[in-house]
Design an enzyme around this catalytic site. Structure first.
Site, PDB file in Angstrom:
ATOM      1  N   ILE A 137       0.843  -1.202   0.000  1.00 51.33           N
ATOM      2  CA  ILE A 137       0.000   0.000   0.000  1.00 51.33           C
ATOM      3  C   ILE A 137       0.875   1.248   0.000  1.00 51.33           C
ATOM      4  O   ILE A 137       1.725   1.406   0.877  1.00 51.33           O
ATOM      5  CB  ILE A 137      -0.904   0.030   1.256  1.00 51.33           C
ATOM      6  CG1 ILE A 137      -1.747  -1.236   1.348  1.00 51.33           C
ATOM      7  CG2 ILE A 137      -1.779   1.265   1.252  1.00 51.33           C
ATOM      8  CD1 ILE A 137      -2.501  -1.386   2.664  1.00 51.33           C
ATOM      9  N   GLY A 188       5.325 -17.053   4.622  1.00 54.63           N
ATOM     10  CA  GLY A 188       6.316 -15.967   4.579  1.00 54.63           C
ATOM     11  C   GLY A 188       5.780 -14.635   5.066  1.00 54.63           C
ATOM     12  O   GLY A 188       6.404 -13.610   4.877  1.00 54.63           O
ATOM     13  N   ASP A 202       5.893  -5.454  15.751  1.00 48.69           N
ATOM     14  CA  ASP A 202       5.958  -5.028  14.350  1.00 48.69           C
ATOM     15  C   ASP A 202       4.956  -3.897  14.082  1.00 48.69           C
ATOM     16  O   ASP A 202       5.293  -2.874  13.474  1.00 48.69           O
ATOM     17  CB  ASP A 202       5.663  -6.246  13.448  1.00 48.69           C
ATOM     18  CG  ASP A 202       5.645  -5.892  11.976  1.00 48.69           C
ATOM     19  OD1 ASP A 202       6.724  -5.799  11.370  1.00 48.69           O
ATOM     20  OD2 ASP A 202       4.534  -5.690  11.431  1.00 48.69           O
ATOM     21  N   LYS A 206       5.631   0.088  13.062  1.00 52.22           N
ATOM     22  CA  LYS A 206       4.964   0.772  11.945  1.00 52.22           C
ATOM     23  C   LYS A 206       4.204   2.000  12.452  1.00 52.22           C
ATOM     24  O   LYS A 206       4.145   3.034  11.776  1.00 52.22           O
ATOM     25  CB  LYS A 206       4.035  -0.201  11.228  1.00 52.22           C
ATOM     26  CG  LYS A 206       4.809  -1.296  10.474  1.00 52.22           C
ATOM     27  CD  LYS A 206       3.920  -2.438  10.054  1.00 52.22           C
ATOM     28  CE  LYS A 206       4.675  -3.476   9.254  1.00 52.22           C
ATOM     29  NZ  LYS A 206       3.950  -4.738   9.083  1.00 52.22           N
TER      30      LYS A 206
HETATM   31  N1  LIG Z   1       8.236 -10.957   4.968  1.00 57.36           N
HETATM   32  C1  LIG Z   1       7.483  -9.934   4.634  1.00 57.36           C
HETATM   33  O1  LIG Z   1       6.325 -10.069   4.160  1.00 57.36           O
HETATM   34  C2  LIG Z   1       8.009  -8.545   4.800  1.00 57.36           C
HETATM   35  C3  LIG Z   1       9.248  -8.233   5.325  1.00 57.36           C
HETATM   36  N2  LIG Z   1       9.653  -6.933   5.433  1.00 57.36           N
HETATM   37  C4  LIG Z   1      10.954  -6.578   5.929  1.00 57.36           C
HETATM   38  O2  LIG Z   1      11.920  -6.900   4.911  1.00 57.36           O
HETATM   39  C5  LIG Z   1      13.128  -7.317   5.527  1.00 57.36           C
HETATM   40  C6  LIG Z   1      13.491  -8.713   5.043  1.00 57.36           C
HETATM   41  O3  LIG Z   1      12.452  -9.600   5.405  1.00 57.36           O
HETATM   42  P1  LIG Z   1      12.433 -11.121   4.912  1.00 57.36           P
HETATM   43  O4  LIG Z   1      12.802 -11.201   3.486  1.00 57.36           O
HETATM   44  O5  LIG Z   1      11.143 -11.670   5.380  1.00 57.36           O
HETATM   45  O6  LIG Z   1      13.650 -11.711   5.800  1.00 57.36           O
HETATM   46  P2  LIG Z   1      14.339 -13.142   5.670  1.00 57.36           P
HETATM   47  O7  LIG Z   1      14.718 -13.529   7.049  1.00 57.36           O
HETATM   48  O8  LIG Z   1      13.498 -14.057   4.854  1.00 57.36           O
HETATM   49  O9  LIG Z   1      15.675 -12.840   4.814  1.00 57.36           O
HETATM   50  C7  LIG Z   1      16.767 -12.163   5.335  1.00 57.36           C
HETATM   51  C8  LIG Z   1      17.914 -12.218   4.327  1.00 57.36           C
HETATM   52  O10 LIG Z   1      19.003 -11.466   4.833  1.00 57.36           O
HETATM   53  C9  LIG Z   1      20.193 -12.251   4.756  1.00 57.36           C
HETATM   54  N3  LIG Z   1      21.076 -11.894   5.853  1.00 57.36           N
HETATM   55  C10 LIG Z   1      20.857 -12.020   7.172  1.00 57.36           C
HETATM   56  N4  LIG Z   1      21.916 -11.586   7.874  1.00 57.36           N
HETATM   57  C11 LIG Z   1      22.817 -11.183   6.948  1.00 57.36           C
HETATM   58  C12 LIG Z   1      24.122 -10.644   7.030  1.00 57.36           C
HETATM   59  N5  LIG Z   1      24.730 -10.463   8.210  1.00 57.36           N
HETATM   60  N6  LIG Z   1      24.777 -10.315   5.885  1.00 57.36           N
HETATM   61  C13 LIG Z   1      24.183 -10.517   4.680  1.00 57.36           C
HETATM   62  N7  LIG Z   1      22.941 -11.034   4.546  1.00 57.36           N
HETATM   63  C14 LIG Z   1      22.284 -11.362   5.673  1.00 57.36           C
HETATM   64  C15 LIG Z   1      19.752 -13.676   4.852  1.00 57.36           C
HETATM   65  O11 LIG Z   1      20.760 -14.490   4.263  1.00 57.36           O
HETATM   66  P3  LIG Z   1      20.612 -16.103   4.159  1.00 57.36           P
HETATM   67  O12 LIG Z   1      19.466 -16.305   3.204  1.00 57.36           O
HETATM   68  O13 LIG Z   1      21.888 -16.563   3.619  1.00 57.36           O
HETATM   69  O14 LIG Z   1      20.309 -16.560   5.550  1.00 57.36           O
HETATM   70  C16 LIG Z   1      18.440 -13.620   4.055  1.00 57.36           C
HETATM   71  O15 LIG Z   1      18.711 -13.802   2.682  1.00 57.36           O
HETATM   72  C17 LIG Z   1      12.884  -7.203   7.034  1.00 57.36           C
HETATM   73  O16 LIG Z   1      13.298  -5.927   7.452  1.00 57.36           O
HETATM   74  C18 LIG Z   1      11.379  -7.333   7.165  1.00 57.36           C
HETATM   75  O17 LIG Z   1      10.877  -6.726   8.324  1.00 57.36           O
HETATM   76  C19 LIG Z   1       8.899  -5.900   4.984  1.00 57.36           C
HETATM   77  C20 LIG Z   1       7.700  -6.160   4.464  1.00 57.36           C
HETATM   78  C21 LIG Z   1       7.154  -7.485   4.346  1.00 57.36           C
HETATM   79  N1  LIG Z   2       5.484  -9.607   9.360  1.00 63.52           N
HETATM   80  C1  LIG Z   2       4.935  -8.461   8.711  1.00 63.52           C
HETATM   81  C2  LIG Z   2       5.456  -8.398   7.311  1.00 63.52           C
HETATM   82  C3  LIG Z   2       5.218  -7.103   6.682  1.00 63.52           C
HETATM   83  O1  LIG Z   2       5.530  -6.043   7.157  1.00 63.52           O
HETATM   84  C4  LIG Z   2       3.421  -8.553   8.679  1.00 63.52           C
HETATM   85  O2  LIG Z   2       2.903  -9.632   8.990  1.00 63.52           O
HETATM   86  O3  LIG Z   2       2.773  -7.548   8.387  1.00 63.52           O
END
Ligand SMILES: NC(=O)C1=CN([C@@H]2O[C@H](COP(=O)(O)OP(=O)(O)OC[C@H]3O[C@@H](n4cnc5c(N)ncnc54)[C@H](OP(=O)(O)O)[C@@H]3O)[C@@H](O)[C@H]2O)C=CC1
Ligand SMILES: N[C@@H](CC=O)C(=O)O
Length: 327
Positions: A137, A188, A202, A206
């Site tokens: 959004i 996810g 969380d 926000k």
């Molecule tokens: N999930 C969702 O729907 C949403 C998430 N977010 C935000 O987006 C961000 C990412 O979320 P999400 O994708 O779910 O997280 P994940 O935990 O799925 O992914 C995190 C990624 O970061 C990598 N990582 C972790 N530590 C390190 C490091 N020290 N150096 C380099 N890479 C690193 C991991 O590597 P590896 O794969 O090798 O472990 C992984 O690829 C967060 O801030 C979350 O709050 C925002 C909106 C929605």
């Molecule tokens: N864990 C969060 C992911 C997006 O911000 C949620 O459930 O809203």
């Protein structure tokens, strides 16, 4: 053939969100270039574990564990690692090197926002964070720009997809909180530590971002009253429905209109009884919705995909839109 200037994009993180961003940057590079007027070249993807299984098949030679080297020479750094460190240090390094940064990291923004915005301002770089609140959004830009001349009175909404998904399943399927959380995690939606979702952290993060933007101030996270959904029972959800309500986790940010505290702002997150006829009652699954009450514009409602969904495509649109405009 049109020749575009090349913009180097470094991606930090290839988890639930990052892997989809990488896929779409690679798959839709040409279309994005046409819209942005610049080629977006994904120069690398920093992760923790090179051998970890990914949601998406991505070229192996793009991966590195050396995030710091990847950042050097990048025009745009997309931070999707999450958490405070090393995300904070890497973002500061990226800004320091003159790169624009895009992040979806509400935990970091809520705790270190002023430091990061100041660092960006000092070097004239941009820090974009549309994806940090309410998923796909577009709410950040409307609050920061479109409504800048208005006086916002209240921002209220469902800003956590995981808890909305859980409460919805408890209500419509009679599922337990634990079973529904397992589903949300598998899809996810949940954070790496789902306590952040179910205990309201969380949503509180926000809320600080929304309140700070809406009321042109800096609302610290500790000032946000927070209550999660772990105390909500099946019996309460059933009783609520019988009485004509549905239980929703709401984030409510208000301007305090008491004359004595004319600059006051209050922000809170807690489960609330929403009347079945209210538009927020019709927000199902992991969807989010944000109501804005403004003095001149009146009531506005923003609705859409909140967490995950369709393999994170909604996230990508929120992550990608600003830098495209910026290039
Ligand atoms: N999930 C969702 O729907 C949403 C998430 N977010 C935000 O987006 C961000 C990412 O979320 P999400 O994708 O779910 O997280 P994940 O935990 O799925 O992914 C995190 C990624 O970061 C990598 N990582 C972790 N530590 C390190 C490091 N020290 N150096 C380099 N890479 C690193 C991991 O590597 P590896 O794969 O090798 O472990 C992984 O690829 C967060 O801030 C979350 O709050 C925002 C909106 C929605
Ligand atoms: N864990 C969060 C992911 C997006 O911000 C949620 O459930 O809203």
């Amino acid at each position: 053939m049109i020749e575009y200037r090349n913009v180097k994009v470094a991606l930090l993180g290839a988890g639930s969100v990052g892997s989809q961003v990488a896929r779409l940057l690679l798959e839709q590079g040409e279309e994005l270039a046409g819209r942005a007027g610049a080629g977006l070249e994904l120069t690398g993807i920093a992760v923790r574990d090179l051998d970890a299984q990914r949601d998406v098949e991505l070229p192996r030679d793009l991966f590195t564990t050396d995030a710091e080297s990847l950042i050097l020479g990048s025009d745009i750094v997309v931070e999707l690692i999450g958490g405070i460190e090393p995300a904070r240090t890497l973002i500061l390094q990226a800004l320091g090197s003159g790169a624009d940064v895009i992040t979806g990291n509400k935990a970091l923004l809520a705790s270190h926002g002023p430091e990061l915005f100041e660092a960006a301002e000092q070097v004239g770089a941009q820090l974009y964070y549309e994806a940090a609140v309410a998923g796909a959004i577009p709410i950040i830009r409307p609050l920061r720009e479109s409504l800048a001349g208005d006086r916002i009175l209240r921002v209220m909404g469902i800003v956590n997809g995981t808890t909305n998904f859980i409460l919805d399943r408890m209500d419509t399927l009679g599922e337990s909180l634990e079973d529904a959380l397992e589903q949300a995690t598998a899809l996810g939606y949940a954070e790496a530590d789902p306590t952040a979702d179910i205990e309201g952290y969380d949503a509180a993060q926000k809320a600080t971002i929304l309140a700070s933007l809406a009321f042109h101030t800096s609302v610290p996270l500790v000032a946000v009253h927070r209550e999660g959904i772990t105390g909500v029972t099946h019996e309460q959800v059933v009783a609520a429905r019988k009485a004509g309500y549905v239980v929703k986790l709401l984030a409510i940010c208000e301007r305090l209109l008491d004359e004595e505290v004319s600059d006051g702002v209050a922000a809170r997150v807690h489960p609330a009884l929403v009347p079945l006829g209210h538009p927020l009652a019709a927000v199902h699954g992991a969807k989010n919705a944000v109501f804005v009450e403004a003095e001149a514009a009146g009531d506005l409602m923003f609705y859409g995909a909140g967490a995950g969904e369709s393999r994170r495509r909604p996230r990508f649109s929120a992550i990608s839109c600003r830098p495209l405009a910026a290039t």
